[in-house]
Design a protein around this motif. Structure first.
Motif, PDB file in Angstrom:
ATOM      1  N   PHE A 198       0.826  -1.216   0.000  1.00 51.70           N
ATOM      2  CA  PHE A 198       0.000   0.000   0.000  1.00 51.70           C
ATOM      3  C   PHE A 198       0.858   1.263   0.000  1.00 51.70           C
ATOM      4  CE2 PHE A 198      -2.875   3.121   2.094  1.00 51.70           C
ATOM      5  CZ  PHE A 198      -3.883   3.104   1.137  1.00 51.70           C
ATOM      6  N   LYS A 199       1.992   1.234   0.648  1.00 52.40           N
ATOM      7  CA  LYS A 199       2.870   2.415   0.673  1.00 52.40           C
ATOM      8  C   LYS A 199       3.316   2.767  -0.747  1.00 52.40           C
ATOM      9  CE  LYS A 199       7.048   4.329   2.776  1.00 52.40           C
ATOM     10  NZ  LYS A 199       7.520   4.895   1.495  1.00 52.40           N
ATOM     11  N   CYS A 205       0.427   7.074  -6.484  1.00 49.15           N
ATOM     12  CA  CYS A 205      -0.864   7.644  -6.882  1.00 49.15           C
ATOM     13  C   CYS A 205      -1.372   8.742  -5.970  1.00 49.15           C
ATOM     14  CB  CYS A 205      -1.909   6.534  -6.966  1.00 49.15           C
ATOM     15  SG  CYS A 205      -1.462   5.192  -8.085  1.00 49.15           S
ATOM     16  N   GLY A 206      -0.761   8.920  -4.808  1.00 49.46           N
ATOM     17  CA  GLY A 206      -1.182   9.978  -3.892  1.00 49.46           C
ATOM     18  C   GLY A 206      -2.127   9.459  -2.816  1.00 49.46           C
ATOM     19  N   HIS A 207      -2.213  10.231  -1.743  1.00 44.72           N
ATOM     20  CA  HIS A 207      -2.993   9.794  -0.583  1.00 44.72           C
ATOM     21  C   HIS A 207      -4.504   9.835  -0.826  1.00 44.72           C
ATOM     22  CE1 HIS A 207       0.306   9.215   2.229  1.00 44.72           C
ATOM     23  NE2 HIS A 207       0.876  10.288   1.693  1.00 44.72           N
ATOM     24  N   LEU A 208      -4.975  10.748  -1.669  1.00 49.07           N
ATOM     25  CA  LEU A 208      -6.411  10.766  -1.964  1.00 49.07           C
ATOM     26  C   LEU A 208      -6.834   9.487  -2.675  1.00 49.07           C
ATOM     27  CD1 LEU A 208      -7.023  14.470  -3.077  1.00 49.07           C
ATOM     28  CD2 LEU A 208      -7.656  13.368  -0.932  1.00 49.07           C
ATOM     29  N   ARG A 212      -9.351   6.302  -1.373  1.00 50.29           N
ATOM     30  CA  ARG A 212     -10.424   5.647  -2.134  1.00 50.29           C
ATOM     31  C   ARG A 212     -10.229   4.127  -2.151  1.00 50.29           C
ATOM     32  NH1 ARG A 212      -9.873  10.399  -5.345  1.00 50.29           N
ATOM     33  NH2 ARG A 212      -8.389   9.383  -6.750  1.00 50.29           N
ATOM     34  N   VAL A 213      -8.974   3.688  -2.206  1.00 52.02           N
ATOM     35  CA  VAL A 213      -8.700   2.247  -2.156  1.00 52.02           C
ATOM     36  C   VAL A 213      -9.131   1.688  -0.800  1.00 52.02           C
ATOM     37  CG1 VAL A 213      -6.865   0.513  -2.076  1.00 52.02           C
ATOM     38  CG2 VAL A 213      -6.854   2.267  -3.850  1.00 52.02           C
ATOM     39  N   VAL A 268      -5.516  -0.681 -10.618  1.00 54.27           N
ATOM     40  CA  VAL A 268      -4.131  -0.777 -11.111  1.00 54.27           C
ATOM     41  C   VAL A 268      -3.162  -0.341 -10.033  1.00 54.27           C
ATOM     42  CG1 VAL A 268      -2.491   0.011 -12.853  1.00 54.27           C
ATOM     43  CG2 VAL A 268      -4.878  -0.413 -13.473  1.00 54.27           C
ATOM     44  N   HIS A 269      -2.165  -1.192  -9.772  1.00 55.80           N
ATOM     45  CA  HIS A 269      -1.198  -0.945  -8.699  1.00 55.80           C
ATOM     46  C   HIS A 269       0.009  -0.177  -9.244  1.00 55.80           C
ATOM     47  CE1 HIS A 269       0.268  -1.354  -4.745  1.00 55.80           C
ATOM     48  NE2 HIS A 269      -0.324  -2.510  -4.452  1.00 55.80           N
ATOM     49  N   SER A 270       0.845   0.218  -8.327  1.00 56.27           N
ATOM     50  CA  SER A 270       2.117   0.842  -8.679  1.00 56.27           C
ATOM     51  C   SER A 270       3.015  -0.172  -9.379  1.00 56.27           C
ATOM     52  CB  SER A 270       2.801   1.360  -7.401  1.00 56.27           C
ATOM     53  OG  SER A 270       4.168   1.585  -7.624  1.00 56.27           O
ATOM     54  N   LYS A 271       3.891   0.313 -10.259  1.00 56.71           N
ATOM     55  CA  LYS A 271       4.816  -0.582 -10.944  1.00 56.71           C
ATOM     56  C   LYS A 271       5.796  -1.211  -9.973  1.00 56.71           C
ATOM     57  CE  LYS A 271       4.550   1.777 -15.415  1.00 56.71           C
ATOM     58  NZ  LYS A 271       5.302   2.504 -16.467  1.00 56.71           N
TER      59      LYS A 271
END
Length: 346
Positions: A198-199, A205-208, A212-213, A268-271
């Motif tokens: 999650f970090k 993608c930012g905290h906002l 939402r996640v 979609v997750h971070s790369k």
């Protein structure tokens, strides 16, 4: 009998009594007790006709007149009392908790003035209505305070972002369910669920977007459990789930369904993450019925250890530790990697 009215007539020195339509005394004040030289409790339930030494028919006719009139009525009944003059009894119909009753007052005939006494009786009714209104207002105020207290209690136990219970709520609920399980002899399962990487998602993608996640995962968890199950945001990206009266297989199936639901969101997750979409990992501790020596601290420790092992083994899976297992032993692993959805419960 309206307690407010009974308390109010005590304040008056003259003899006052409240009677029902049959002429039976419902309440009196000290003045009436002294007038008839009887204890107040002894007078309750007695017939007004007997006390007035008048015929039942005559008193009943007068009571019916009082019931149907908003104006004070008088009857010159010879009321026997040693060393006194002739007395007059007056009455007026009142609504007493939805039933008609008569409020009566006794005065010496030499002091009798219908208009004056009517004004005094009207004053009595006005003051009584004011007192009842004050009591009603106080009750409404107390009710509003209780509702506000319940609302504040709800806010204090809810996570504002996800709408789930917070850590305070979870600790209280877990303690209650654990006591219930011990008393009734039911199994209990504690699951800790964590959003994988999650970090990395927050950094990308930012905290906002991260918020939402969290909301969507919270909804996914809530949608797959029963109303009786406890779901809470345990802290950060971690959630807690308490299942009562389910088997090991059912507990694993519930967490598997939650994992499948989250995968199907296709967020979609971070790369930098291990998986292309948002996934979750779970650590479970199953405590069978009548488990000896189990404590909540140890149950939490086992669930946390199981979650850690799920993370270490690649994430997007859940690990279950039975209460009888040693933490250093090889745990039961439920591989919930990419596959078809589990069957519905029940």
């Amino acid at each position: 009998m309206n307690s407010t009215l009974a308390e109010y007539i005590v304040l008056f020195p003259e003899p006052i009594a409240i009677v029902n339509s049959g002429g039976e005394i419902l309440a009196i004040n000290d003045g009436a007790s002294l007038f008839w030289q009887q204890n107040a409790q002894n007078l309750i339930g007695q017939s007004l006709a007997v006390l007035l030494q008048q015929s039942q028919d005559a008193v009943q006719r007068w009571l019916r007149q009082c019931q149907g009139n908003a104006q004070m009525l008088a009857a010159h009944f010879p009321i026997p009392k040693p060393e006194t003059e002739h007395w007059v009894i007056e009455g007026i119909g009142i609504n007493l908790d939805g039933e008609l009753a008569i409020l009566t007052r006794i005065v010496p005939s030499i002091c009798y003035n219908q208009h004056l006494l009517a004004a005094q009786l009207q004053q009595l009714q006005t003051e009584l209505a004011r007192q009842i209104a004050l009591v009603t207002e106080l009750q409404q105020h107390q009710q509003a305070l209780e509702q506000e207290k319940q609302h504040l209690q709800l806010l204090a136990e809810r996570d504002s972002l996800t709408g789930l219970g917070n850590r305070r709520f979870f600790d209280t609920a877990l303690d209650q369910l654990w006591q219930q399980a011990q008393v009734e002899g039911h199994p209990l399962t504690l699951a800790l669920i964590d959003i994988d990487d999650f970090k990395a998602y927050n950094d990308c993608c930012g905290h906002l977007a991260g918020d939402r996640v969290l909301q969507r995962v919270a909804h996914a968890i809530k949608s797959q459990v029963r109303e009786t199950d406890v779901v809470a945001r345990y802290g950060g990206e971690e959630f807690a789930l308490v299942l009562l009266q389910v088997s090991v297989a059912t507990a694993l199936q519930i967490v598997e369904r939650i994992q499948h639901y989250v995968r199907e969101l296709k967020i979609v997750h971070s790369k930098a993450a291990r998986h292309p979409y948002i996934t979750i990992s779970g650590g479970l501790c199953f405590v069978p019925a009548q488990a000896n020596g189990a404590t909540l601290t140890e149950i939490l420790t086992r669930a946390d250890a199981a979650l850690y092992q799920a993370k270490q083994q690649g994430r997007d899976r859940c690990i279950l530790l039975d209460w009888s297992q040693n933490l250093s032993s090889h745990p039961q692993c439920w591989d919930t990697g990419w596959r078809s959805p589990p069957p519905p419960l029940g």
